[in-house]
Design an enzyme around this catalytic site. Structure first.
Site, PDB file in Angstrom:
ATOM      1  N   GLY A   1      77.789   1.092  -3.993  1.00  0.00           N
ATOM      2  CA  GLY A   1      77.257   0.108  -4.931  1.00  0.00           C
ATOM      3  C   GLY A   1      76.084  -0.649  -4.361  1.00  0.00           C
ATOM      4  O   GLY A   1      75.995  -1.871  -4.496  1.00  0.00           O
TER       5      GLY A   1
ATOM      6  N   TYR B   1      92.585  -7.377 -11.762  1.00  0.00           N
ATOM      7  CA  TYR B   1      91.500  -7.219 -10.782  1.00  0.00           C
ATOM      8  C   TYR B   1      91.915  -7.731  -9.412  1.00  0.00           C
ATOM      9  O   TYR B   1      91.766  -7.041  -8.385  1.00  0.00           O
ATOM     10  CB  TYR B   1      90.270  -7.973 -11.294  1.00  0.00           C
TER      11      TYR B   1
ATOM     12  N   ILE C   1      79.875 -15.539  -7.169  1.00  0.00           N
ATOM     13  CA  ILE C   1      78.487 -15.340  -6.760  1.00  0.00           C
ATOM     14  C   ILE C   1      77.626 -15.086  -8.003  1.00  0.00           C
ATOM     15  O   ILE C   1      78.013 -14.330  -8.893  1.00  0.00           O
ATOM     16  CB  ILE C   1      78.351 -14.149  -5.793  1.00  0.00           C
TER      17      ILE C   1
END
Length: 259
Positions: free
Chosen positions: A18, A164, A197
């Site tokens: 990624g 998650y 973030i």
């Protein structure tokens, strides 16, 4: 590509999943600033990946972008073959650092999460990390480093994040087992858990939603949401020799969220 001369032991190579955007992109650029070349993956946006390669080249280092869906373990053998070719173009047979960063977001309560959604998270965030790391172990140098990216949500409980966060929790357990099993090879394995973030992750919700951004700032001791430059340099540092004695640890970088 031109095959380069053999590298010296001081010339390091990282694999970053990624790496075309967000924290992965910032990591690749910060590694380049420290003299580290990268092989990084991207899922679909070839133009974004090419831009990262260009920026790395402008800093005097090299990067190779490879397409990979980290949620499809059936492609991992072919990917490892591509990695071998990429290493050859960089004048190496093995690499030094692995950063398991690629991921997808999910926001739903436990009672609203579907089996398909949970399976998809499992494929990317746990099964993908487990088997991609396994497949790459023969190519990582003894004395190397593995860093798995987790989340502050494994410590802080926010409704809608159970699925998650649970997968990230599994990766944190895997990190400790990897550290134990790979210790004989001198390979240190750690987890980095960023807080909220401001990137395009999860549709850019922290970056682009002023109300959410302020809510994050209000629960953070340092008074703001994180930005990519808070994380990429830290990742690059954790992979370096100065942190060689840090192993099997979960390191949170959240500015002091919910203390």
């Amino acid at each position: 590509m031109t095959i380069l001369a053999a590298r010296t032991p001081e010339q390091k190579i990282a694999i970053v999943t990624g790496g075309s955007r967000g924290l992965g992109r910032n990591t690749v650029l910060n590694l380049a600033a420290r003299g580290v070349d990268s092989i990084f993956t991207y899922r679909s946006n070839e133009a974004e990946a090419a831009e990262v390669v260009k920026q790395v080249a402008q800093s005097g280092r090299q990067a190779v972008a490879l397409r990979l869906d980290t949620g499809n373990a059936a492609d991992f053998d072919a990917f490892v073959s591509q990695v071998r070719d990429a290493l050859s173009t960089l004048g190496a047979e093995r690499f030094d650092y692995l950063v398991n960063n690629a991921g997808t977001s999910h926001h739903a309560s436990i009672d609203a999460t579907t089996e398909q959604e949970l399976d998809s998270l499992y494929q990317v965030h746990f099964k993908g990390v487990f088997f991609l790391t396994q497949k790459l172990l023969p190519l990582i140098n003894d004395g190397g480093r593995i860093l798995n990216i987790s989340s502050g949500l494994t410590r802080v409980t926010i409704p809608g994040s159970a699925a998650y966060a649970s997968m990230k929790g599994a990766v944190e357990v895997l990190t400790r087992y990897l550290a134990k099993e790979l210790g004989a090879r001198g390979i240190a394995v750690n987890t980095l858990a960023p807080g909220a973030i401001a990137t395009d992750f999860s549709g850019g919700m922290v970056r682009d939603n002023p109300e959410l951004n302020q809510r994050v700032a209000g629960m953070t001791a340092l008074g703001r949401a994180g930005v990519p430059d808070d994380i990429g340099p830290l990742i690059a540092s954790l992979l370096g020799e100065s942190h060689r004695w840090v192993n099997g640890q979960r390191i949170e970088a959240s500015g002091g969220m919910v203390l």
